[in-house]
Write a protein that holds these residues in place. Structure first.
Motif, PDB file in Angstrom:
ATOM      1  N   ARG A  52      79.024  11.204  77.495  1.00 29.50           N
ATOM      2  CA  ARG A  52      77.579  11.278  77.279  1.00 29.50           C
ATOM      3  C   ARG A  52      77.200  10.555  75.990  1.00 29.50           C
ATOM      4  O   ARG A  52      77.672  10.908  74.904  1.00 29.50           O
ATOM      5  N   HIS A  53      76.359   9.534  76.134  1.00 27.09           N
ATOM      6  CA  HIS A  53      75.849   8.787  74.991  1.00 27.09           C
ATOM      7  C   HIS A  53      74.525   9.399  74.564  1.00 27.09           C
ATOM      8  O   HIS A  53      73.615   9.596  75.388  1.00 27.09           O
ATOM      9  N   ILE A  54      74.393   9.709  73.270  1.00 29.69           N
ATOM     10  CA  ILE A  54      73.177  10.336  72.735  1.00 29.69           C
ATOM     11  C   ILE A  54      72.557   9.390  71.720  1.00 29.69           C
ATOM     12  O   ILE A  54      73.115   9.173  70.641  1.00 29.69           O
ATOM     13  N   PRO A  55      71.397   8.780  72.046  1.00 28.59           N
ATOM     14  CA  PRO A  55      70.784   7.824  71.112  1.00 28.59           C
ATOM     15  C   PRO A  55      70.174   8.503  69.889  1.00 28.59           C
ATOM     16  O   PRO A  55      69.807   9.677  69.922  1.00 28.59           O
ATOM     17  N   LEU A  56      70.067   7.715  68.825  1.00 26.15           N
ATOM     18  CA  LEU A  56      69.377   8.132  67.612  1.00 26.15           C
ATOM     19  C   LEU A  56      68.047   7.409  67.504  1.00 26.15           C
ATOM     20  O   LEU A  56      67.936   6.235  67.860  1.00 26.15           O
ATOM     21  N   ASP A  57      67.038   8.109  67.012  1.00 21.89           N
ATOM     22  CA  ASP A  57      65.792   7.449  66.629  1.00 21.89           C
ATOM     23  C   ASP A  57      66.002   6.865  65.236  1.00 21.89           C
ATOM     24  O   ASP A  57      66.270   7.602  64.268  1.00 21.89           O
ATOM     25  N   VAL A  58      65.917   5.545  65.113  1.00 22.83           N
ATOM     26  CA  VAL A  58      66.251   4.866  63.858  1.00 22.83           C
ATOM     27  C   VAL A  58      65.351   5.339  62.716  1.00 22.83           C
ATOM     28  O   VAL A  58      65.814   5.560  61.588  1.00 22.83           O
ATOM     29  N   ALA A  59      64.094   5.514  62.991  1.00 21.80           N
ATOM     30  CA  ALA A  59      63.142   5.852  61.925  1.00 21.80           C
ATOM     31  C   ALA A  59      63.379   7.249  61.365  1.00 21.80           C
ATOM     32  O   ALA A  59      63.348   7.455  60.150  1.00 21.80           O
ATOM     33  N   SER A  60      63.630   8.234  62.232  1.00 21.85           N
ATOM     34  CA  SER A  60      63.743   9.627  61.794  1.00 21.85           C
ATOM     35  C   SER A  60      65.176  10.092  61.573  1.00 21.85           C
ATOM     36  O   SER A  60      65.419  11.071  60.870  1.00 21.85           O
ATOM     37  N   GLY A  61      66.138   9.405  62.194  1.00 22.81           N
ATOM     38  CA  GLY A  61      67.519   9.858  62.139  1.00 22.81           C
ATOM     39  C   GLY A  61      67.812  11.036  63.039  1.00 22.81           C
ATOM     40  O   GLY A  61      68.894  11.634  62.964  1.00 22.81           O
ATOM     41  N   LEU A  62      66.865  11.386  63.914  1.00 22.84           N
ATOM     42  CA  LEU A  62      67.050  12.510  64.832  1.00 22.84           C
ATOM     43  C   LEU A  62      67.571  12.005  66.173  1.00 22.84           C
ATOM     44  O   LEU A  62      67.307  10.875  66.584  1.00 22.84           O
ATOM     45  N   ILE A  63      68.317  12.864  66.873  1.00 26.65           N
ATOM     46  CA  ILE A  63      68.839  12.471  68.177  1.00 26.65           C
ATOM     47  C   ILE A  63      67.746  12.596  69.239  1.00 26.65           C
ATOM     48  O   ILE A  63      66.788  13.372  69.093  1.00 26.65           O
ATOM     49  N   GLU A  64      67.901  11.811  70.306  1.00 30.76           N
ATOM     50  CA  GLU A  64      66.937  11.803  71.402  1.00 30.76           C
ATOM     51  C   GLU A  64      67.646  12.335  72.661  1.00 30.76           C
ATOM     52  O   GLU A  64      68.139  11.570  73.482  1.00 30.76           O
ATOM     53  N   LEU A  65      67.687  13.660  72.768  1.00 33.68           N
ATOM     54  CA  LEU A  65      68.415  14.281  73.870  1.00 33.68           C
ATOM     55  C   LEU A  65      67.836  13.915  75.229  1.00 33.68           C
ATOM     56  O   LEU A  65      68.563  13.829  76.221  1.00 33.68           O
ATOM     57  N   ASN A  66      66.541  13.681  75.271  1.00 30.92           N
ATOM     58  CA  ASN A  66      65.904  13.333  76.548  1.00 30.92           C
ATOM     59  C   ASN A  66      66.319  11.948  77.050  1.00 30.92           C
ATOM     60  O   ASN A  66      66.100  11.612  78.214  1.00 30.92           O
ATOM     61  N   LYS A  67      66.937  11.142  76.175  1.00 30.63           N
ATOM     62  CA  LYS A  67      67.386   9.808  76.575  1.00 30.63           C
ATOM     63  C   LYS A  67      68.912   9.734  76.727  1.00 30.63           C
ATOM     64  O   LYS A  67      69.461   8.652  76.936  1.00 30.63           O
ATOM     65  N   ALA A  68      69.588  10.871  76.600  1.00 29.25           N
ATOM     66  CA  ALA A  68      71.049  10.879  76.711  1.00 29.25           C
ATOM     67  C   ALA A  68      71.471  10.522  78.134  1.00 29.25           C
ATOM     68  O   ALA A  68      70.887  10.996  79.105  1.00 29.25           O
ATOM     69  N   ARG A  69      72.492   9.679  78.251  1.00 25.92           N
ATOM     70  CA  ARG A  69      72.996   9.240  79.547  1.00 25.92           C
ATOM     71  C   ARG A  69      74.522   9.142  79.492  1.00 25.92           C
ATOM     72  O   ARG A  69      75.098   8.853  78.454  1.00 25.92           O
TER      73      ARG A  69
END
Length: 293
Positions: A170-187
């Motif tokens: 499972r790849h979990i992207p980061l939002d570059v600006a906030s440094g928070l993970i984007e669980l809704n975009k995990a694939r």
């Protein structure tokens, strides 16, 4: 500075942050560890505790009070004392105090051990909850950076990362600006061997949720570094962008940054680890260093 050594490698760790600063191949003099050029990134292998990554709005709450923590926590900027040492092993310790309590409301004893065996270095984390009535909540992780080849255009020169076994992770992207993970975009992605470039890190670190059997291998024409683990749930792969730095980090984590949907409460933090009163939790990872040619 603490030094461990055997016939194959010489390892150095400093008391500030209990941070690994050097793994030198004895035969060739090759240095595996990034040497911390501040023009790119001044650290080398910081310990991430009691959080990994960023908190939403920089804070987390417990029993009605907000606690503000810097990204990756405070251990990397804390002095650890040496409590045991031999030629091939050392254990550092950090304990809670008035300064940590202002940032983090829990009593803790964090022990970090480095154990050298041949070309392998095991980094072990032991988190002890000395409180007899309160649960301890935490995350922890490593952030070691490794030298890699670059060509005359400052691009990575045939640098590869391999996953074994080849599997869906499972790849979990980061939002570059906030440094928070984007669980809704995990694939889920099928991973085997990938060539790394600086553009690989255009959207910050690659983060994968790993399994107990997951192993990684970072390699170029000069050397390879293998990573195996116990008790880690994620791995981050990072190099700064757009700066063209000649290093790549392999970061084993037990925990991860907040998402924008977090409640902001310690007990509800995504992938938080709980240690019961007067109990202990352990995690470790092992690095295997190979100099080619």
């Amino acid at each position: 500075m603490i030094q461990l050594e055997n016939e194959q490698v010489i390892v150095k760790i400093k008391e500030m942050g209990a941070e690994l600063t050097s793994v030198l191949d004895r035969a060739s003099g090759y240095e595996f560890i990034w040497q911390g050029d501040p023009n790119y990134w001044g650290r080398q292998a910081p310990i991430l505790f009691p959080i990994v990554g960023s908190l939403k709005e920089g804070a987390v709450s417990y029993q009605g009070q907000d606690y503000h923590l810097p990204r990756h926590g405070f251990a990397r900027d804390s002095y650890f004392r040496v409590i045991a040492q031999s030629q091939q092993a050392v254990t550092f310790e950090l304990t809670s105090n008035d300064e940590t309590k202002a940032l983090y409301p829990f009593d803790f004893v964090l022990q970090v051990s480095y154990i050298l065996s041949g070309p392998r270095l095991t980094v072990s984390y032991t988190v002890h909850n000395p409180n007899s009535s309160q649960v301890l909540y935490y995350n922890i992780g490593g952030h070691p950076a490794f030298n890699v080849c670059q060509n005359d255009k400052d691009e990575f020169d045939e640098v590869y990362l391999s996953f074994q076994p080849q599997e869906m992770l499972r790849h979990i992207p980061l939002d570059v600006a906030s440094g928070l993970i984007e669980l809704n975009k995990a694939r889920y992605q099928e991973l085997s061997r990938m060539e790394l470039s600086h553009k690989t890190f255009k959207k910050d670190a690659l983060i994968y949720q790993i399994k107990p059997e997951t192993e990684l291998l970072l390699e170029d024409a000069q050397a390879s570094i293998g990573l195996s683990h116990h008790g880690m749930t994620f791995v981050g792969i990072w190099s700064p962008y757009p700066a063209k730095a000649p290093f790549v980090c392999l970061e084993p984590w037990a925990g991860i940054a907040d998402s924008s949907e977090t409640s902001g409460q310690w007990p509800e933090k995504y992938q938080v680890i709980e240690v019961g009163p007067s109990n202990v939790s352990t995690h470790d990872y092992t690095l295997t260093f190979t100099k080619k040619n």
